[in-house]
Design an enzyme around this catalytic site. Structure first.
Site, PDB file in Angstrom:
ATOM      1  N   CYS A   2       0.809  -0.958  -0.030  1.00 26.61           N
ATOM      2  CA  CYS A   2      -0.080  -0.380  -0.027  1.00 26.61           C
ATOM      3  C   CYS A   2       0.952   1.402   0.059  1.00 26.61           C
ATOM      4  O   CYS A   2       2.050   1.180   0.407  1.00 26.61           O
ATOM      5  CB  CYS A   2      -0.848  -0.018   1.360  1.00 26.61           C
ATOM      6  SG  CYS A   2      -1.923  -1.532   1.480  1.00 26.61           S
ATOM      7  N   ARG A  27       1.547   1.421  -5.987  1.00 24.56           N
ATOM      8  CA  ARG A  27       1.746   0.536  -4.748  1.00 24.56           C
ATOM      9  C   ARG A  27       0.649  -0.140  -4.274  1.00 24.56           C
ATOM     10  O   ARG A  27       0.366  -1.167  -3.828  1.00 24.56           O
ATOM     11  CB  ARG A  27       2.418   1.355  -3.834  1.00 24.56           C
ATOM     12  CG  ARG A  27       3.791   1.962  -3.889  1.00 24.56           C
ATOM     13  CD  ARG A  27       4.207   2.818  -2.805  1.00 24.56           C
ATOM     14  NE  ARG A  27       4.368   1.613  -1.786  1.00 24.56           N
ATOM     15  CZ  ARG A  27       5.720   1.274  -1.367  1.00 24.56           C
ATOM     16  NH1 ARG A  27       6.707   1.659  -2.005  1.00 24.56           N
ATOM     17  NH2 ARG A  27       6.080   0.481  -0.406  1.00 24.56           N
ATOM     18  N   TRP A  74      -3.878  -1.904  -1.337  1.00 26.41           N
ATOM     19  CA  TRP A  74      -3.599  -3.089  -1.976  1.00 26.41           C
ATOM     20  C   TRP A  74      -4.457  -4.273  -1.220  1.00 26.41           C
ATOM     21  O   TRP A  74      -3.662  -4.403   0.007  1.00 26.41           O
ATOM     22  CB  TRP A  74      -2.239  -3.504  -2.311  1.00 26.41           C
ATOM     23  CG  TRP A  74      -2.089  -4.677  -3.179  1.00 26.41           C
ATOM     24  CD1 TRP A  74      -2.004  -4.620  -4.699  1.00 26.41           C
ATOM     25  CD2 TRP A  74      -1.912  -6.068  -3.034  1.00 26.41           C
ATOM     26  NE1 TRP A  74      -2.110  -6.058  -5.043  1.00 26.41           N
ATOM     27  CE2 TRP A  74      -1.698  -6.830  -3.903  1.00 26.41           C
ATOM     28  CE3 TRP A  74      -1.732  -6.616  -1.512  1.00 26.41           C
ATOM     29  CZ2 TRP A  74      -1.340  -7.975  -3.955  1.00 26.41           C
ATOM     30  CZ3 TRP A  74      -1.472  -8.219  -1.784  1.00 26.41           C
ATOM     31  CH2 TRP A  74      -1.208  -8.699  -2.636  1.00 26.41           C
ATOM     32  N   ASN A 100       0.553  -0.080   5.972  1.00 28.54           N
ATOM     33  CA  ASN A 100       0.876  -1.004   5.056  1.00 28.54           C
ATOM     34  C   ASN A 100       1.593  -2.142   5.679  1.00 28.54           C
ATOM     35  O   ASN A 100       2.055  -2.018   6.636  1.00 28.54           O
ATOM     36  CB  ASN A 100       1.874  -0.261   4.322  1.00 28.54           C
ATOM     37  CG  ASN A 100       2.677  -0.897   3.160  1.00 28.54           C
ATOM     38  OD1 ASN A 100       1.710  -2.097   2.735  1.00 28.54           O
ATOM     39  ND2 ASN A 100       3.741  -0.584   2.445  1.00 28.54           N
ATOM     40  N   GLY A 101       1.077  -3.284   5.196  1.00 27.00           N
ATOM     41  CA  GLY A 101       1.600  -4.551   5.910  1.00 27.00           C
ATOM     42  C   GLY A 101       0.582  -5.643   6.339  1.00 27.00           C
ATOM     43  O   GLY A 101      -0.596  -5.384   6.007  1.00 27.00           O
ATOM     44  N   GLU A 494      10.370 -14.019 -19.132  1.00 28.58           N
ATOM     45  CA  GLU A 494      10.339 -12.761 -18.787  1.00 28.58           C
ATOM     46  C   GLU A 494       9.266 -12.011 -19.599  1.00 28.58           C
ATOM     47  O   GLU A 494       8.356 -11.365 -19.416  1.00 28.58           O
ATOM     48  CB  GLU A 494      11.262 -11.952 -18.826  1.00 28.58           C
ATOM     49  CG  GLU A 494      11.225 -10.239 -18.497  1.00 28.58           C
ATOM     50  CD  GLU A 494      10.876  -9.877 -17.250  1.00 28.58           C
ATOM     51  OE1 GLU A 494      10.272  -8.786 -16.919  1.00 28.58           O
ATOM     52  OE2 GLU A 494      10.507 -10.698 -16.314  1.00 28.58           O
ATOM     53  N   LYS A 498       5.620 -10.660 -18.534  1.00 24.45           N
ATOM     54  CA  LYS A 498       5.181  -9.190 -18.918  1.00 24.45           C
ATOM     55  C   LYS A 498       3.753  -9.222 -19.525  1.00 24.45           C
ATOM     56  O   LYS A 498       2.827  -8.259 -19.329  1.00 24.45           O
ATOM     57  CB  LYS A 498       6.029  -8.540 -19.881  1.00 24.45           C
ATOM     58  CG  LYS A 498       7.237  -7.887 -19.374  1.00 24.45           C
ATOM     59  CD  LYS A 498       7.025  -6.723 -18.408  1.00 24.45           C
ATOM     60  CE  LYS A 498       7.833  -6.535 -17.235  1.00 24.45           C
ATOM     61  NZ  LYS A 498       8.012  -7.754 -16.422  1.00 24.45           N
ATOM     62  N   GLU A 501       1.011 -10.035 -16.828  1.00 24.31           N
ATOM     63  CA  GLU A 501       0.795  -8.815 -15.975  1.00 24.31           C
ATOM     64  C   GLU A 501      -0.085  -7.768 -16.413  1.00 24.31           C
ATOM     65  O   GLU A 501      -0.964  -7.381 -15.580  1.00 24.31           O
ATOM     66  CB  GLU A 501       2.327  -8.236 -15.576  1.00 24.31           C
ATOM     67  CG  GLU A 501       3.129  -9.152 -14.588  1.00 24.31           C
ATOM     68  CD  GLU A 501       4.449  -8.387 -14.209  1.00 24.31           C
ATOM     69  OE1 GLU A 501       4.941  -8.382 -13.118  1.00 24.31           O
ATOM     70  OE2 GLU A 501       5.268  -7.863 -15.321  1.00 24.31           O
ATOM     71  N   HIS A 517       7.436 -31.852 -24.572  1.00 23.34           N
ATOM     72  CA  HIS A 517       7.397 -32.804 -23.534  1.00 23.34           C
ATOM     73  C   HIS A 517       6.049 -32.329 -22.631  1.00 23.34           C
ATOM     74  O   HIS A 517       6.078 -32.219 -21.404  1.00 23.34           O
ATOM     75  CB  HIS A 517       8.679 -32.802 -22.695  1.00 23.34           C
ATOM     76  CG  HIS A 517      10.086 -33.183 -23.308  1.00 23.34           C
ATOM     77  ND1 HIS A 517       9.838 -34.493 -23.638  1.00 23.34           N
ATOM     78  CD2 HIS A 517      11.075 -32.504 -23.489  1.00 23.34           C
ATOM     79  CE1 HIS A 517      11.151 -34.784 -24.127  1.00 23.34           C
ATOM     80  NE2 HIS A 517      11.699 -33.590 -24.252  1.00 23.34           N
ATOM     81  N   LYS A 616       3.724  -2.531  -6.999  1.00 22.98           N
ATOM     82  CA  LYS A 616       4.858  -2.610  -7.304  1.00 22.98           C
ATOM     83  C   LYS A 616       5.797  -2.913  -6.414  1.00 22.98           C
ATOM     84  O   LYS A 616       6.739  -3.812  -6.545  1.00 22.98           O
ATOM     85  CB  LYS A 616       5.392  -1.058  -7.540  1.00 22.98           C
ATOM     86  CG  LYS A 616       6.796  -0.654  -8.219  1.00 22.98           C
ATOM     87  CD  LYS A 616       6.770  -1.103  -9.474  1.00 22.98           C
ATOM     88  CE  LYS A 616       8.291  -1.005 -10.143  1.00 22.98           C
ATOM     89  NZ  LYS A 616       8.416  -1.542 -11.519  1.00 22.98           N
TER      90      LYS A 616
END
Length: 621
Positions: A2, A27, A74, A100-101, A494, A498, A501, A517, A616
């Site tokens: 957050c 965030r 968040w 936050n947490g 990666e 992307k 996300e 496979h 983030k």
């Protein structure tokens, strides 16, 4: 996860609070709220949704207080609703706080407080902290008084409450009867205090402070800050009052502005020629044909004795660590192991005394990475960090480290920090290679290659239009495969991440040979396969894997070197990147994959900079 902001000073707090929350919205952005002290009352505005919805509400209520805190959420406990949005009240209206947490033992505390007659409105763990502090403040009564410290009771109540919490927190608190003071506290969740002229600011990171002040104080774990317009006092749980160090904020207002770009992600993609140049600046030693670092804090003799590297990270940083594994093993012949930090923190792997840990985290606050680093340090291992944020917790607690110097990265999906991490891994591979068997001439060749990297990325950025056209062709697809081998296997991972996300398309990355496979069962005319296939040692092998996809009717998008006619005859769509040394291919090839994901997300109407469910800086487990 957050975002927290706070202000105390001579001006209306609401202006900084709203502007700061907009800069911190990466965030967390499922709800937002502020509280100001107006005419002796706690004036709260909060709502689910984005900061713009909060701003519309504030425009109607017009708070005028000069002390306040704000929050963008968040969600961890309870859905995104108005009632679960921060700030939360304690003791009716004694105080309000933002958090936050995650408080792991909040249910036990909540049950205890309910027995004491406290009523809860939200499903959050954060409201428990607010009620607990109010409860402790009432219990103290007038027992804690200090003629020289008018806030002694507040500090005691906060510290008594924190001692009962298990978990992580960044807190900013206002008190109805003390409109001139903010109290902040942290454990595991970052807080920065900006020092102004007759005013102070609080934020989760430095971005809201850019343009307001360039003087900052990083709050450390187990510290409580007592902040007024003119004073700042920091109290440690065990040490009492501590002397805080004022440092320089390196972010400027221009760093956190969009400029000519429609999204921060696109801006940051196009900043990569400069950011990789910054990652190398001052670190190439031509005389010794090696790399040099000022912050490793270990002698070459000590580093020469290392017989194993352990790299740990999460998400995109984990992919850059995989790139580093290939680079370091190829150039130094020292074995490398890459571990998810979230797994490493709970494992007990057998490690020799000559194992060196590298922790990779763009924010420097990733809680799983921090916990893994602390666990290995507890066992006596040296831990070095690779971070982008100066003064972050991981950077401060590591035994040494390397900064990326990539500048503020606002887009939630990392781009420029990823390529900068890969560049630093290449520099480390060169350094350790020269410590071991790599010749002087070979070292110079690698330096020559690295110096071309900014220009190569400039050329890769010219694929933007081609990527946009390909995106238009495949944006309707709901499944993608990304395939590469050797250095470009992490690139495939990666690229898939992307796309997942920011576009919400299901995508998976694999070593190209592993496709047969199992994953080949997914191939059909509606599932594009993105091949990273520049020329190199396994070029022919990847080409054969590509043919296997085509034989089953799967569309193929190929990232190839300029002039590669062989792949162009087979693939449905081709993106050409400049030729480069094998070890630099994953850095250059990442650029068109970032652009492809960006344009697909835009075409699908997704919020590129603020993808759903993501934040983030991941500061919760």
């Amino acid at each position: 996860m957050c975002g927290i902001v706070g202000y105390v000073g001579p001006h209306k707090a609401v202006g900084f609070l709203l502007a700061g929350l907009r800069r911190l919205e990466y965030r967390g952005y499922d709800s937002a709220g502020i509280v100001t002290l107006d005419d002796g009352k706690l004036h709260i505005n909060k709502s689910s949704g984005r900061v713009d919805q909060l701003a519309a509400l504030v425009k109607q209520t017009k708070p005028t207080g000069t002390t306040g805190v704000g929050h963008t959420r968040w969600a961890t406990h309870g859905p995104a609703t108005d009632v679960n949005a921060h700030p939360h009240l304690g003791g009716g209206d004694i105080l309000a706080l933002v958090h936050n947490g995650v408080i792991e033992n909040f249910r036990t505390i909540k049950e205890h407080l309910i027995e004491k007659g406290y009523e809860f409105r939200s499903a959050t763990d954060s409201e428990v902290v607010a009620q607990l502090i109010a409860h402790e403040l009432r219990n103290l009564g007038d027992d804690v008084t200090d003629d020289l410290d008018p806030y002694a009771r507040l500090v005691a109540a906060v510290q008594n409450s924190l001692a009962q919490l298990r978990g992580t927190y960044g807190l900013a608190i206002v008190f109805r009867e003390f409109p001139e003071v903010l109290i902040a506290a942290r454990l595991g969740s970052p807080l920065v205090i900006g020092v102004g002229d007759g005013e102070h600011f609080i934020a989760s990171d430095g971005s809201p402070l850019a343009g307001k002040t360039d003087r900052i104080v990083y709050l450390a774990d187990h510290e409580v800050a007592v902040v007024t317009a003119d004073t700042l006092r920091v109290v440690h749980r065990d040490q009492g009052d501590v002397v805080h160090k004022v440092k320089l904020l390196e972010i400027t207002a221009a760093d956190v502005q969009l400029g000519e770009y429609p999204h921060y992600m696109l801006k940051e993609i196009f900043e990569q020629p400069e950011t990789v140049r910054n990652a190398m600046r001052g670190r190439l030693d031509f005389d010794a044909a090696t790399a040099k670092f000022g912050g490793l804090n270990l002698t070459p003799r000590r580093l020469r004795s290392i017989d194993r590297f352990l790299l740990t990270a999460c998400g995109t940083s984990w992919h850059s660590a995989l790139v580093g594994e290939y680079m370091i093993e190829a150039l130094s012949r020292v074995p490398v192991e890459v571990e998810y930090a979230s797994e490493l923190r709970y494992r007990n792997p057998p490690l020799s005394p000559s194992t060196l840990l590298f922790t990779l985290s763009q924010s420097g606050e990733t809680i799983d990475t921090l916990a893994a680093m602390r666990e290995l340090q507890r066992k006596g291992h040296m831990a070095l960090s690779i971070c982008n944020v100066v003064g972050s917790t991981i950077a401060r607690e590591a035994d040494g480290g390397i900064y990326l110097h990539a500048g503020a990265e606002i887009g939630v999906a990392s781009t420029k920090a990823y390529t900068s991490q890969c560049v630093v891994m290449a520099l480390l591979a060169l350094y350790f290679g020269r410590l071991h068997h790599l010749s002087y001439e070979a070292g110079l060749r690698i330096i020559d290659d690295l110096q071309t990297l900014p220009d190569l990325i400039e050329q890769a950025l010219t694929t933007n239009n081609a990527c946009r056209q390909i995106a238009a062709k495949y944006a309707h697809c709901n499944n993608f495969l990304y395939l590469g081998r050797q250095y470009n296997f992490p690139t495939a991972l990666e690229g898939a991440l992307k796309l997942k996300e920011i576009s919400y398309i299901h995508a998976e990355g694999y070593p190209a040979a592993e496709m047969k496979h199992g994953p080949i069962a997914l191939v059909d005319e509606h599932t594009p396969s993105v091949f990273i296939v520049p020329r190199g040692g396994v070029y022919d092998k990847v080409l054969a894997n590509l043919e296997e996809i085509k034989a089953r009717g799967g569309p193929v998008i190929a990232v190839v070197e300029e002039g590669d006619e062989e792949v162009s005859r087979i693939a449905d769509d081709v993106v050409e990147i400049p030729a480069t040394a094998d070890f630099m291919q994953p850095i250059v090839a990442a650029v068109p994959l970032q652009l492809l994901a960006y344009h697909i997300a835009v075409l699908r109407g997704c919020d590129v900079d603020k993808p759903r469910n993501l934040a983030k800086s991941v500061t919760v487990e």
